[in-house]
Write an enzyme that holds these catalytic residues in place. Structure first.
Site, PDB file in Angstrom:
ATOM      1  N   HIS A  37      38.363  41.170  44.897  1.00 23.25           N
ATOM      2  CA  HIS A  37      38.690  41.947  43.709  1.00 23.25           C
ATOM      3  C   HIS A  37      39.858  41.215  43.033  1.00 23.25           C
ATOM      4  O   HIS A  37      40.634  40.523  43.695  1.00 23.25           O
ATOM      5  CB  HIS A  37      39.074  43.367  44.089  1.00 23.25           C
ATOM      6  CG  HIS A  37      37.969  44.121  44.761  1.00 23.25           C
ATOM      7  ND1 HIS A  37      37.437  45.290  44.273  1.00 23.25           N
ATOM      8  CD2 HIS A  37      37.266  43.854  45.901  1.00 23.25           C
ATOM      9  CE1 HIS A  37      36.470  45.716  45.060  1.00 23.25           C
ATOM     10  NE2 HIS A  37      36.354  44.853  46.074  1.00 23.25           N
ATOM     11  N   HIS A  43      35.400  42.790  37.291  1.00 18.15           N
ATOM     12  CA  HIS A  43      36.014  41.574  37.838  1.00 18.15           C
ATOM     13  C   HIS A  43      35.619  40.353  37.016  1.00 18.15           C
ATOM     14  O   HIS A  43      35.329  39.298  37.559  1.00 18.15           O
ATOM     15  CB  HIS A  43      35.595  41.369  39.296  1.00 18.15           C
ATOM     16  CG  HIS A  43      36.019  42.481  40.211  1.00 18.15           C
ATOM     17  ND1 HIS A  43      35.429  42.698  41.439  1.00 18.15           N
ATOM     18  CD2 HIS A  43      36.966  43.431  40.074  1.00 18.15           C
ATOM     19  CE1 HIS A  43      36.008  43.739  42.010  1.00 18.15           C
ATOM     20  NE2 HIS A  43      36.939  44.205  41.205  1.00 18.15           N
TER      21      HIS A  43
END
Length: 628
Positions: free
Chosen positions: A607, A563
């Site tokens: 996310h 991420h």
């Protein structure tokens, strides 16, 4: 005759692919899967997909040139080409669409070591990843039409409303929760049973978002136990996230949905849209007198090509490739560019910041009770039987799961933001652990040494067990991304040390303590769960289940969740850390934008896949408005 011959050839190619997939499954069951085998199998699939995407005869000039076919790039290509008077080219350095055998979400990690992924890895670590191969973590990024949505864990989380409202208060006009919620609803075709009527979800979007069709007894017991322990059951995609809920995934009846299938598959034959795969952008072209972008130089079929853009060039190549392309083109920190002999066009803090969501694999629990079907969830091989494949085709069974089943959001005492409703840790509950999948591909994807698999996870083989993965969202650690050289084909250099700030470890240990507290609740205890008490190799010196033990566990069993953000950070006018303004225009450069997760200005409470779709949709509207 030519048409019929072409159809026959394509049919034969598809049957060859089916045969190769069967061979692949046989190799998988035998435990001899190697990413190199996977690469050879996907070559034929890629040739077929190049035909599917038209392999266009490229023009010299387009209105818009998009670099990168990740989620944001696919959205932009679709939305900008809706106007038939506008021509759009999207350049993707990877393959065409994913192979068919990647549709089961549980097989996603097998693509992380293949040509559908960059083989990125961190520098050698001092404070984290200590028990992994070479003390490095994997920073895989997807490549191909669909980008990281091809290989990710299909987890769909939008983030906390407070993140977006904080951006707006900081001067990023148009990015408040009120502003972005309509875009999130536009993206989705939602099928979320418990929250369908709360007004937060869309019903006509292109991305299928659903409850995972399969839920183990562990998932149901964990959500019930967390609720009994004080965490509200909520829809974490409705703005507030402090609580617990089952996973919402970007899948359709358990089949992976990628950006390519959602946004490009049905429009790829538009005459004004060209999709060029295996096309590696190496340089942005400028009129240096006016500092306006004029086009892109790229390679395809071992030859250099140049394409011009009448209106704009949009970079959607991701948190690593976008800053690398900017710096190679003369946009970046002046001293760093000069170090590599690159002429400076615009001095900007490209790559000066990168954040990542670090976490850990574990803790692990074993389970004595449960139904016979639950007790049989022992290995991936059991999910690859013919019966399970037929269940998967019908949208049921464990193969529809990516193994992550529910999410818990925790506020630790070590969070930098005092807002009590802005949690800093997400805990993922998985239906298995690393003993579930013994393939070489999984070990490669997460850099797990063979000795660790044998000595720590080996005793769990044949035992029903499951684990938790705490993920730090609001990290204090920050790194940077730089060029290795002026060679555009070299990977960038990552200067990032997990847990350089001790508070990151403490927040994760706090979340592990919360999991252990929740595990004492009746719904989980009814399943006969016990904490796996075999000491992790390297942590034997610490008393098991002490805080020092868990600190050691986090540092040795570090999990990375891919991420990475902020390498081309967005900011208001006058922000010295910003590369782009709130309309995603590169500061000081005309007709050039960045539209991918690299613009996210701080570690998000999410996310990044859903946010990438959001950035693409919002950027498309801004580009249309600015070019009327």
């Amino acid at each position: 005759f030519v048409s019929e011959t072409f159809k026959f050839a394509r049919t034969m190619m598809r049957w060859i692919v089916v045969f190769q997939v069967l061979c692949y499954c046989c190799w998988l069951v035998c435990g001899t899967l190697d990413p190199r085998v996977l690469n050879s199998l996907t070559e034929m699939i890629d040739e077929m997909n190049d035909i599917d995407y038209g392999n266009p005869q490229l023009r010299k000039v387009y209105d818009y040139v998009i670099v990168g076919a990740g989620p944001a790039g696919c959205v932009l290509a679709n939305r900008l080409s809706e106007d038939p008077s506008v021509s759009v080219l999207i350049l993707e350095l990877g393959r065409g669409e994913r192979p068919a055998f990647a549709e089961p979400p549980m097989l996603g990690p097998m693509l992380m070591g293949s040509d559908y992924s960059f083989g990125y890895e961190t520098e050698r670590q001092k404070y984290g990843c200590l028990g992994l191969t070479d003390r490095k973590c994997s920073w895989t990024h997807g490549r191909g039409v669909g980008g990281s949505s091809i290989i990710n864990n299909i987890i769909y989380t939008r983030g906390n409303r407070r993140d977006f409202d904080n951006w707006a208060r900081a001067g990023m006009e148009g990015w408040s929760w009120k502003d972005v919620l309509p875009y999130y609803k536009k993206i989705e075709h939602a099928n979320v049973k418990d929250f369908d009527e709360n007004g937060a979800h869309g019903k006509s979007g292109r991305v299928s978002v659903e409850d995972c069709p399969f839920r183990s007894e562990v998932a149901k017991a964990f959500v019930a136990s967390a609720a009994q322990s004080g965490y509200p059951y909520l829809d974490y995609n409705a703005g507030d996230i402090l609580g617990v809920s089952f996973l919402q995934a970007h899948s359709k009846k358990g089949h992976r949905v990628t950006a390519g299938t959602a946004y490009l598959k049905d429009v790829r034959h538009r005459p004004n849209l060209h999709i060029s795969t295996r096309s590696w952008a190496t340089q942005i072209l400028f009129n240096e007198d006016t500092k306006e972008t004029t086009g892109v130089r790229f390679t395809k079929n071992k030859r250099y090509h140049t394409v011009r853009a009448r209106r704009e060039v949009i970079l959607s190549a991701g948190a690593f490739e976008t800053p690398k392309l900017l710096m190679n083109s003369g946009i970046g920190p002046a001293a760093h560019l000069q170090q590599h002999g690159i002429r400076v066009l615009q001095d900007l803090p490209v790559g000066r910041r990168v954040y990542e969501h670090g976490g850990a694999f574990g803790p692990i629990f074993t389970m004595r009770n449960g139904s016979p079907a639950e007790q049989n969830l022992l290995s991936l091989e059991q999910v690859l039987t013919l019966d399970e494949y037929l269940r998967f085709r019908n949208g049921t069974g464990p193969a529809t799961s990516n193994s992550i089943e529910s999410l818990l959001y925790v506020k630790s005492p070590f969070a930098s933001d005092p807002d009590p409703d802005l949690p800093d840790v997400e805990v993922m509950q998985a239906c298995g652990s690393m003993s579930f999948d013994s393939s070489f591909a999984l070990r490669t994807a997460y850099r797990l040494p063979e000795a660790l698999i044998r000595d720590y996870y080996g005793p769990l083989v044949g035992v029903r067990n499951f684990m938790f993965l705490p993920m730090l969202m609001k990290t204090h650690t920050v790194g940077r991304v730089e060029l290795k050289s002026r060679n555009p084909f070299h990977h960038p250099v990552f200067h990032y040390q997990y847990f350089e700030d001790e508070r990151d470890v403490e927040a994760l240990v706090y979340s592990i303590r919360e999991v252990l507290r929740i595990a004492e609740a009746e719904p989980l205890q009814r399943l006969g769960i016990e904490l796996y008490n075999r000491p992790l190799p390297g942590c034997e010196e610490f008393e098991f289940n002490s805080d020092d033990y868990w600190r050691c566990h986090v540092r040795r069993q570090t999990a990375t969740f891919q991420h990475q953000v902020s390498t081309c950070s967005m900011g208001p006018v006058g922000d010295p850390d910003a590369v782009v303004d709130p309309r995603l225009r590169v500061r000081g450069i005309g007709r050039l934008r960045v539209a991918d997760v690299s613009i996210i200005p701080e570690p998000p409470s999410a996310h990044t896949c859903a946010m990438s779709y959001l950035i693409g949709e919002k950027a498309a509207d801004m580009i249309k408005e600015d070019n009327q």
